[in-house]
Design an enzyme around this catalytic site. Structure first.
Site, PDB file in Angstrom:
ATOM      1  N   ASN B 387       0.911  -1.093  -0.210  1.00 27.16           N
ATOM      2  CA  ASN B 387       0.115  -0.080   0.034  1.00 27.16           C
ATOM      3  C   ASN B 387       1.068   1.149  -0.110  1.00 27.16           C
ATOM      4  O   ASN B 387       0.974   1.803  -1.172  1.00 27.16           O
ATOM      5  CB  ASN B 387      -0.903   0.065   1.161  1.00 27.16           C
ATOM      6  CG  ASN B 387      -1.902   1.376   0.888  1.00 27.16           C
ATOM      7  OD1 ASN B 387      -2.155   1.673  -0.071  1.00 27.16           O
ATOM      8  ND2 ASN B 387      -2.773   1.111   2.092  1.00 27.16           N
ATOM      9  N   ASP B 388       1.636   1.317   1.137  1.00 25.14           N
ATOM     10  CA  ASP B 388       2.413   2.527   1.236  1.00 25.14           C
ATOM     11  C   ASP B 388       3.436   2.753   0.195  1.00 25.14           C
ATOM     12  O   ASP B 388       3.828   3.858  -0.390  1.00 25.14           O
ATOM     13  CB  ASP B 388       2.899   2.894   2.332  1.00 25.14           C
ATOM     14  CG  ASP B 388       1.977   3.015   3.753  1.00 25.14           C
ATOM     15  OD1 ASP B 388       0.816   3.351   3.534  1.00 25.14           O
ATOM     16  OD2 ASP B 388       2.356   2.612   4.953  1.00 25.14           O
TER      17      ASP B 388
END
Lengths: 112, 461
Positions: B387-388
């Protein structure tokens, strides 16, 4: 007498407070890739509780004390020795990307 | 050996630990730093044999040496043989036994001091017993989670909050009882309740957040070592423990920031998520979620697919399934590569090792700098449990926790597919705008299940 005890306590407090600041300063800038090895290395360092375990085992008198301190020695040794070994293994992965490796190999060859 | 001499050499060991942490903070000196730390620990362990019993052989010396030998025989092979992917849980385990050792040391010293303990020593003992026990049982739970001996998902017991509050209060109450009236039994009851609290404290934490918890418990254990150093009047233990406690606290914060989470959100996220699920749904913006068949079709008609693996891949142990998918696409003439972000998986080389285990060809693993220019020519990016590392906020939102972190520019590709377990309600940190983008398709579920479904859908096409 009482002043002497007081000064020991104060010395221990000073050591404690200064260590906090050193601990904060020393890791204030760490790249994310090193988070896990740093955690693992710090984890190994607190394995020196082994020293405390040895001290209490030395003056253990009852079976209960001796049993507990022996367990503490085993646990602390696992923490300390295993911790340093596993950190070293993690850091072996930092030998660099293949490209960098080639460059450093070349540099090494030139030096020879 | 005199007390002064002992303290002096202890100070050298302490300096070794400072240099070790300093060295570990930079890639070039990291390995040397670790060895310096090991040197300091070895010095500290050897000199105590010459000091503790006024230079005479220690009481119970054969037993002490035997216990150390046994510990080495257990610890070294475990550290040597562990697979790279299992290192985080081994660190958790090592941390737990360290916390347990600190608690035991404090208990034994308390038994010995008896009535002679000063008030400050009793307080330090209670602190060590509580925090050491919490660290022990909490680390065991994190180990079980990461080793998948239990569910990696947050475990939310009925009345979980109340149970945690109750156990915290009872731990503090029995701790106060020990300080007020003394006695062995109250201390042991206190230790038992602390063990229970440690379990309840870690159960609600989800798999991906577990490394942060390990780091926090690591800092806790450091502080317990410092407190036992105080009880034993051992300056070296105070230095070592405090260093770990302080640096561990900073490191925990750094890790939480790097993952875009607040520490509070990590620890109590599962509860807030449950509590705010309704309001989240009301505020939720539309996302496009697809079925495995939709994903299979997108992939099937792509010319170039880049797979971006993340921690979710490791948690789901989906490396073999993802390779199966890549092989299937290659056989259909699709150009497949893996985009490896250096921080993906929260361990250096985590993704490389994980995929190597599944025999993914090395040339398919492409580093961030090399893969980024190719995204505009990429039809589909398949983000598996990351995600990040693909969040454009790192570039576009100054002030967000990951601002400035280099990311994989998957937003430049034609289509993006996210395999995610959920939208992570209660995620206090940073939203990923990419999830709401028109070219993004979300496939919810465990990464391994989702990939298996996509593979069978692809075969059916």
């Amino acid at each position: 007498m009482s002043t002497e005890i007081m000064s020991t306590e104060l010395a221990l407090l000073a050591i404690f407070l200064l260590s906090i600041f050193v601990g904060f300063e020393v890791v204030s800038k760490v790249s994310t890739t090193l988070h896990t090895p740093l955690m693992s290395g710090a984890n190994a360092i607190h394995g020196v509780i082994l020293v405390g375990a040895i001290i209490v085992a030395d003056h253990s008198k009852t079976t209960l004390e001796l049993t507990l301190s022996t367990i503490a020695i085993v646990l602390a040794t696992i923490n300390m020795v295993g911790g340093f070994v596993v950190t070293d293994r993690m850091l072996q992965m930092f030998k660099g990307k293949p490209k960098e490796k080639k460059q450093s190999d070349e540099a090494g060859g030139q030096n020879k | 050996m005199s007390r002064d001499m002992y303290d002096l050499i202890g100070l050298i060991a302490g300096i070794c630990f400072i240099l070790a942490l300093k060295g570990l903070s930079s890639p070039k000196s990291a390995r040397r730093g670790n060895l310096i730390g090991a040197l300091g620990a070895t010095i500290a362990t050897i000199i105590v044999f010459f000091y503790a019993n006024d230079g005479k052989a220690l009481n119970n010396q054969p037993l002490i040496l035997g216990a150390i030998a046994f510990g080495v025989l257990v610890g070294v092979p475990a550290a040597r043989k562990v697979q790279m992917t299992q290192m985080p849980q081994l660190v958790a385990l090592f941390n737990g036994v360290g916390g347990g050792a600190a608690a035991l040391v404090a208990i034994v010293e308390y038994l010995k001091l008896g009535e002679g303990a000063t008030a400050a020593q009793v307080v330090a003992t209670v602190f060590t017993v509580i925090v050491g026990s919490v660290s022990f049982s909490g680390s065991i739970v994190t180990f079980l989670k990461l080793q998948e001996l239990m569910t990696t998902r947050p475990v939310i017991l009925p009345f979980g909050r109340q149970l945690i509050a109750l156990s915290a209060i009872s731990v503090l109450a029995t701790g106060g009882w020990v300080i007020a009236s003394g006695g062995t039994s109250p201390l042991l009851i206190n230790a038992l309740l602390s063990l229970v609290f440690g379990i309840l404290f870690v159960l609600p934490v989800g798999g991906a957040d577990v490394p942060i918890v390990i780091s926090l418990l690591n800092a806790f254990t450091g502080l317990t070592v410092a407190a036992s150093g105080y009880v034993l009047e051992n300056t070296m233990l105070i230095i070592a423990g405090t260093l770990v406690g302080a640096s561990g606290t900073i490191l925990t914060r750094l890790m939480a920031q790097a993952m875009g989470r607040s520490l509070f959100g990590t620890l109590f996220g599962a509860f807030t998520a449950k509590a705010s699920a309704g309001s989240d749904a009301a505020e939720a913006r539309p996302v496009k979620s697809g079925s495995p068949d939709d994903v299979a079709i997108l992939l099937n008609y792509a010319q170039r697919v880049v797979i971006v693996p993340g921690f979710g891949l490791a948690v789901a142990q989906a490396q073999h399934t993802v390779r199966e998918l890549a092989d299937l696409l290659s056989s259909k003439g699709v150009d497949v590569a893996y985009g490896i972000h250096p921080v993906a998986g929260r361990m250096p080389g985590h993704m490389n090792v994980l995929l190597a285990e599944a025999n993914v060809p090395y040339e398919q693993l492409v580093e961030m700098e090399e893969i980024n220019p190719t995204f505009p020519q990429t039809d589909v990016v398949l983000v598996v449990g990351a995600n990040d590392v693909v969040n454009p906020a790192a570039k576009t939102t100054p002030g967000c926790p990951i601002y400035g972190m280099p990311i994989l520019d998957v937003d430049k590709a034609g289509n993006v597919i996210f395999l995610k377990r959920s939208m992570r309600p209660g995620f206090a940190g940073i939203e990923n705008e990419l999830l709401y983008d028109a070219k993004t398709t979300l496939l919810f579920g465990d990464a391994k299940d989702s990939l298996t479904k996509v593979v069978s859908a692809l075969k059916a096409l």
